[in-house]
Design a protein around this motif. Structure first.
Motif, PDB file in Angstrom:
ATOM      1  N   LEU A  67       0.835  -1.197   0.000  1.00  0.00           N
ATOM      2  CA  LEU A  67       0.000   0.000   0.000  1.00  0.00           C
ATOM      3  C   LEU A  67       0.871   1.249   0.000  1.00  0.00           C
ATOM      4  O   LEU A  67       1.945   1.278   0.604  1.00  0.00           O
ATOM      5  CB  LEU A  67      -0.901   0.040   1.237  1.00  0.00           C
ATOM      6  N   SER A  68       0.389   2.287  -0.652  1.00  0.00           N
ATOM      7  CA  SER A  68       1.086   3.566  -0.604  1.00  0.00           C
ATOM      8  C   SER A  68       0.969   4.150   0.808  1.00  0.00           C
ATOM      9  O   SER A  68       0.118   3.734   1.603  1.00  0.00           O
ATOM     10  CB  SER A  68       0.471   4.548  -1.597  1.00  0.00           C
ATOM     11  N   ALA A  79      -2.484   5.416   1.385  1.00  0.00           N
ATOM     12  CA  ALA A  79      -3.448   4.342   1.648  1.00  0.00           C
ATOM     13  C   ALA A  79      -3.286   3.790   3.062  1.00  0.00           C
ATOM     14  O   ALA A  79      -4.276   3.463   3.727  1.00  0.00           O
ATOM     15  CB  ALA A  79      -3.294   3.233   0.616  1.00  0.00           C
ATOM     16  N   GLN A  80      -2.048   3.678   3.526  1.00  0.00           N
ATOM     17  CA  GLN A  80      -1.799   3.220   4.899  1.00  0.00           C
ATOM     18  C   GLN A  80      -2.429   4.175   5.907  1.00  0.00           C
ATOM     19  O   GLN A  80      -3.122   3.749   6.834  1.00  0.00           O
ATOM     20  CB  GLN A  80      -0.298   3.116   5.152  1.00  0.00           C
ATOM     21  N   ARG A  89      -4.821   6.393   5.384  1.00  0.00           N
ATOM     22  CA  ARG A  89      -6.284   6.366   5.243  1.00  0.00           C
ATOM     23  C   ARG A  89      -6.880   5.198   6.021  1.00  0.00           C
ATOM     24  O   ARG A  89      -7.927   5.329   6.656  1.00  0.00           O
ATOM     25  CB  ARG A  89      -6.687   6.267   3.776  1.00  0.00           C
ATOM     26  N   ALA A  90      -6.230   4.044   5.959  1.00  0.00           N
ATOM     27  CA  ALA A  90      -6.737   2.870   6.678  1.00  0.00           C
ATOM     28  C   ALA A  90      -6.755   3.120   8.186  1.00  0.00           C
ATOM     29  O   ALA A  90      -7.716   2.741   8.875  1.00  0.00           O
ATOM     30  CB  ALA A  90      -5.887   1.647   6.339  1.00  0.00           C
ATOM     31  N   GLU A 114      -9.591   5.656   8.903  1.00  0.00           N
ATOM     32  CA  GLU A 114     -10.899   4.991   8.820  1.00  0.00           C
ATOM     33  C   GLU A 114     -11.172   4.175  10.076  1.00  0.00           C
ATOM     34  O   GLU A 114     -12.281   4.163  10.599  1.00  0.00           O
ATOM     35  CB  GLU A 114     -10.968   4.093   7.587  1.00  0.00           C
TER      36      GLU A 114
END
Length: 87
Positions: free
Chosen positions: A55-56, A59-60, A62-63, A66
């Motif tokens: 993952l970029s 993206a890391q 964002r996870a 979330e």
């Protein structure tokens, strides 16, 4: 349960981290925006998990955001994320 403990529980359940630190840094932000008496407003998360492999960085992060959405909307003003190598 403290905000820190809730964050640890949620991150552990979602990512099964190899390493996890959730550090309350609120005392460093006394008098700054978002700070409240009693702390639990500014945190640093250090996490290593295989779930982030491939993952970029965006993206890391964002996870993590979330996963901690409820805390960020309610009590937590600032979150610093450090993704560590999962080896």
């Amino acid at each position: 349960m403290s905000v820190r403990d809730t964050m640890i529980a949620k991150l552990t359940e979602r990512f099964s981290p190899l390493h996890l630190e959730v550090i309350d840094e609120s005392n460093k932000h006394r008098g700054h925006a978002g700070w409240r008496e009693g702390g639990e407003t500014h945190f640093r998360v250090r996490i290593a998990t295989r779930d982030f492999d491939g993952l970029s960085r965006v993206a890391q992060h964002r996870a993590v955001f979330e996963t901690l959405d409820a805390e960020l909307k309610d009590r937590v003003h600032a979150l610093n994320i450090e993704v560590l190598p999962a080896n």
